[in-house]
Design a protein around this motif. Structure first.
Motif, mmCIF file in Angstrom:
data_model
loop_
_atom_site.group_PDB
_atom_site.id
_atom_site.type_symbol
_atom_site.label_atom_id
_atom_site.label_comp_id
_atom_site.label_asym_id
_atom_site.label_seq_id
_atom_site.Cartn_x
_atom_site.Cartn_y
_atom_site.Cartn_z
ATOM 1 N N LYS A 134 83.765 20.020 -14.617
ATOM 2 C CA LYS A 134 83.174 18.812 -14.065
ATOM 3 C C LYS A 134 84.247 17.965 -13.376
ATOM 4 C CE LYS A 134 80.597 14.861 -15.799
ATOM 5 N NZ LYS A 134 80.357 14.194 -17.073
ATOM 6 N N GLN A 135 85.363 17.823 -14.079
ATOM 7 C CA GLN A 135 86.491 17.077 -13.535
ATOM 8 C C GLN A 135 86.929 17.685 -12.197
ATOM 9 O OE1 GLN A 135 87.756 14.421 -15.268
ATOM 10 N NE2 GLN A 135 89.025 13.946 -13.497
ATOM 11 N N LYS A 195 83.701 13.068 -27.554
ATOM 12 C CA LYS A 195 82.529 13.902 -27.287
ATOM 13 C C LYS A 195 81.549 13.895 -28.459
ATOM 14 C CE LYS A 195 83.741 17.904 -25.285
ATOM 15 N NZ LYS A 195 83.028 17.733 -24.019
ATOM 16 N N THR A 204 82.842 23.549 -24.509
ATOM 17 C CA THR A 204 82.481 22.279 -23.876
ATOM 18 C C THR A 204 83.670 21.682 -23.133
ATOM 19 O OG1 THR A 204 82.957 21.125 -25.929
ATOM 20 C CG2 THR A 204 80.665 21.705 -25.512
ATOM 21 N N LEU A 205 84.879 21.940 -23.637
ATOM 22 C CA LEU A 205 86.047 21.412 -22.929
ATOM 23 C C LEU A 205 86.149 22.059 -21.552
ATOM 24 C CD1 LEU A 205 88.606 19.648 -22.926
ATOM 25 C CD2 LEU A 205 89.853 21.613 -23.789
ATOM 26 N N GLY A 261 95.218 14.922 -22.766
ATOM 27 C CA GLY A 261 95.511 16.341 -22.961
ATOM 28 C C GLY A 261 94.931 16.894 -24.253
ATOM 29 N N GLN A 291 91.625 30.084 -24.853
ATOM 30 C CA GLN A 291 92.941 30.589 -24.464
ATOM 31 C C GLN A 291 92.955 31.861 -23.639
ATOM 32 O OE1 GLN A 291 95.955 30.396 -27.396
ATOM 33 N NE2 GLN A 291 95.722 28.200 -27.482
ATOM 34 N N ASP A 299 83.791 20.376 -19.341
ATOM 35 C CA ASP A 299 84.325 19.075 -18.924
ATOM 36 C C ASP A 299 85.359 19.237 -17.821
ATOM 37 O OD1 ASP A 299 82.747 17.937 -20.788
ATOM 38 O OD2 ASP A 299 84.340 17.435 -22.208
ATOM 39 N N LEU A 300 86.218 20.259 -17.978
ATOM 40 C CA LEU A 300 87.265 20.455 -16.976
ATOM 41 C C LEU A 300 86.658 20.921 -15.654
ATOM 42 C CD1 LEU A 300 90.171 22.025 -19.077
ATOM 43 C CD2 LEU A 300 89.964 19.701 -18.218
ATOM 44 N N LEU A 328 91.647 25.880 -22.830
ATOM 45 C CA LEU A 328 92.643 25.776 -23.902
ATOM 46 C C LEU A 328 92.063 26.034 -25.275
ATOM 47 C CD1 LEU A 328 93.717 23.345 -21.660
ATOM 48 C CD2 LEU A 328 95.630 23.984 -23.112
ATOM 49 N N PHE A 376 100.803 25.739 -19.604
ATOM 50 C CA PHE A 376 99.942 26.700 -20.290
ATOM 51 C C PHE A 376 98.544 26.731 -19.695
ATOM 52 C CE2 PHE A 376 97.432 28.190 -23.997
ATOM 53 C CZ PHE A 376 98.051 29.421 -24.145
ATOM 54 N N GLU A 410 84.528 16.967 -9.389
ATOM 55 C CA GLU A 410 84.648 15.599 -8.889
ATOM 56 C C GLU A 410 85.904 15.407 -8.057
ATOM 57 O OE1 GLU A 410 82.161 13.593 -12.546
ATOM 58 O OE2 GLU A 410 84.276 13.072 -12.263
ATOM 59 N N TYR A 414 92.630 19.078 -26.519
ATOM 60 C CA TYR A 414 91.849 20.310 -26.346
ATOM 61 C C TYR A 414 91.138 20.717 -27.620
ATOM 62 C CZ TYR A 414 95.870 22.823 -28.324
ATOM 63 O OH TYR A 414 96.882 23.266 -29.133
ATOM 64 N N THR A 467 98.272 20.137 -15.128
ATOM 65 C CA THR A 467 99.526 20.417 -15.847
ATOM 66 C C THR A 467 100.141 19.136 -16.404
ATOM 67 O OG1 THR A 467 100.669 20.424 -13.732
ATOM 68 C CG2 THR A 467 100.146 22.560 -14.668
ATOM 69 N N ASP A 468 99.893 17.991 -15.758
ATOM 70 C CA ASP A 468 100.386 16.725 -16.304
ATOM 71 C C ASP A 468 99.803 16.474 -17.689
ATOM 72 O OD1 ASP A 468 101.907 16.136 -14.174
ATOM 73 O OD2 ASP A 468 100.575 14.622 -13.298
ATOM 74 N N ARG A 469 98.587 16.963 -17.904
ATOM 75 C CA ARG A 469 97.910 16.682 -19.170
ATOM 76 C C ARG A 469 98.046 17.819 -20.173
ATOM 77 N NH1 ARG A 469 96.335 13.893 -15.340
ATOM 78 N NH2 ARG A 469 95.324 11.868 -15.530
ATOM 79 N N TYR A 470 97.972 19.035 -19.669
ATOM 80 C CA TYR A 470 97.930 20.166 -20.593
ATOM 81 C C TYR A 470 99.157 21.075 -20.525
ATOM 82 C CZ TYR A 470 93.151 18.823 -21.558
ATOM 83 O OH TYR A 470 92.049 18.131 -21.950
ATOM 84 N N GLY A 471 100.072 20.782 -19.613
ATOM 85 C CA GLY A 471 101.271 21.609 -19.518
ATOM 86 C C GLY A 471 101.019 22.876 -18.719
ATOM 87 N N ILE A 516 90.585 14.107 -21.896
ATOM 88 C CA ILE A 516 91.277 14.917 -20.885
ATOM 89 C C ILE A 516 92.587 14.244 -20.484
ATOM 90 C CG2 ILE A 516 91.166 15.754 -18.499
ATOM 91 C CD1 ILE A 516 88.233 16.319 -18.881
ATOM 92 N N PRO A 575 102.730 18.083 -22.687
ATOM 93 C CA PRO A 575 103.685 17.564 -21.704
ATOM 94 C C PRO A 575 103.747 16.045 -21.743
ATOM 95 C CG PRO A 575 101.633 18.187 -20.624
ATOM 96 C CD PRO A 575 101.477 18.539 -22.079
#
Lengths: 153, 176
Positions: free
Chosen positions: A66-67, B99, A59-60, B132, A49, A63-64, A46, A92, A70, B134, A86-90, B129, B32
């Motif tokens: 890594k997530q 972070k 770095t994000l 959400g 993009q 992290d993702l 994100l 997109f 796991e 970013y 999608t629950d967190r970032y939609g 995270i 969202p």
């Protein structure tokens, strides 16, 4: 030529390993690794993009990834993981947006454009097919035709 | 006649799409989480590794959650606004130090002033995270029921605060 293709293929294969972001493969199990790679190519970074989290140095994205590792290790299904994102970032965050009322135009545009092109081409061709005889008559009268022939002779 | 209308119509549609696109911020990603319950976390505070802070601690009245990091230049620019907002006292600001390193974060708060009722320390970005996040800064408004009602991406300004946050806080059943 064949040698050239082989060399290019070798370079491309090499390049892929060079560009892999994390030094070591995430999983020793090739099946899990394949799932991991498939998912990292489906998720958008994100911050940047226009990169997937597989390609991004942000770095994000790390992290993702890594997530993701796991969650795969914890035995979550692909759908669970995509839902989590999608629950967190939609939507997109998905490189491939889901087909729903909001995205009907997006998904159908290529088909509609091809259809429009076919219809336009069909019309032009049909018109052309009907034209030649009339057009030569329209463009030059018989007298003019005769005259032009005489001049070329 | 309508043959001429087709190119004009295509042009108009394209123009419409492109014109709308011109005024959109491509880096803005709608959250969202608006209308959803604020994600939980339990993190230590920046100041005290033995003290826990959680969004639950602030339920019952509206509060603001501000995501920041000392590596984030825009956050520094935003800091003055946060101090002013905290002086207003309309709603507490909870910091989410995202972070970052504890020492730098502590130093930042000492030097620039601390607008936060509490600052959660999230070095691995897990809570980020879940929310959400970013990029930093991002600022959320959570109503008295613990539901996220607004999210602002980019530095907060008094203009945005007065326009988007204040009316929602007043409407959000806040007792302040």
């Amino acid at each position: 030529m064949r040698a050239y293709v082989a060399i290019m293929a070798a370079i491309m294969l090499l390049a892929q390993t060079v560009w892999a972001i994390d030094a070591a493969p995430a999983f020793s199990d090739p099946q899990l690794q394949a799932r991991y790679e498939k998912l990292t190519h489906q998720l958008r970074c994100l911050v940047c993009q226009n990169e997937t989290i597989a390609d991004s140095n942000a770095t994000l994205a790390a992290d993702l990834r890594k997530q993701l590792r796991e969650m795969i290790a914890a035995g979550k299904s692909d759908q669970d993981i995509l839902n989590y994102m999608t629950d967190r970032y939609g939507d997109f965050v998905l490189y491939k947006p889901p087909f729903e009322a909001r995205t009907v135009l997006l998904w159908s545009a290529p088909v509609l454009l091809v259809l429009a092109g076919v219809i336009a081409a069909f019309n032009v061709i049909m018109r052309r097919a009907r034209l030649p005889m009339e057009e030569s008559n329209d463009a030059m009268s018989d007298d003019e035709l005769d005259e032009s022939r005489r001049r070329t002779v | 006649m309508w043959r001429y209308a087709i190119p004009v119509a295509i042009f108009a549609v394209l123009f419409g799409f492109l014109f709308v696109g011109l005024n959109r911020d491509p880096s803005y990603v709608p959250s969202p989480l608006i209308g959803k319950h604020a994600p939980a976390f339990s993190l230590t505070t920046v100041e005290d590794p033995n003290k826990q802070v959680s969004p639950e601690d602030f339920h019952g009245k509206p509060f603001v959650l501000n995501v920041w990091g000392t590596w984030c230049a825009e956050c520094r620019r935003e800091h003055e606004t946060l101090l002013e907002i905290s002086r207003q006292g309309l709603a507490p600001i909870v910091g989410l130090n995202w972070k970052d390193e504890r020492e730098s974060a502590e130093q930042w708060l000492r030097q620039l002033g601390d607008p936060y009722a509490a600052t959660a320390f999230d070095p691995e970005g897990r809570a980020g995270i879940d929310w959400g996040v970013y990029g930093a800064p991002e600022t959320f408004l959570i109503d008295a029921n613990g539901v996220i009602v607004y999210k602002h991406i980019a530095p907060l300004t008094m203009e945005v605060w007065n326009r988007e946050f204040v009316p929602r806080i007043r409407a959000g059943g806040g007792r302040s």
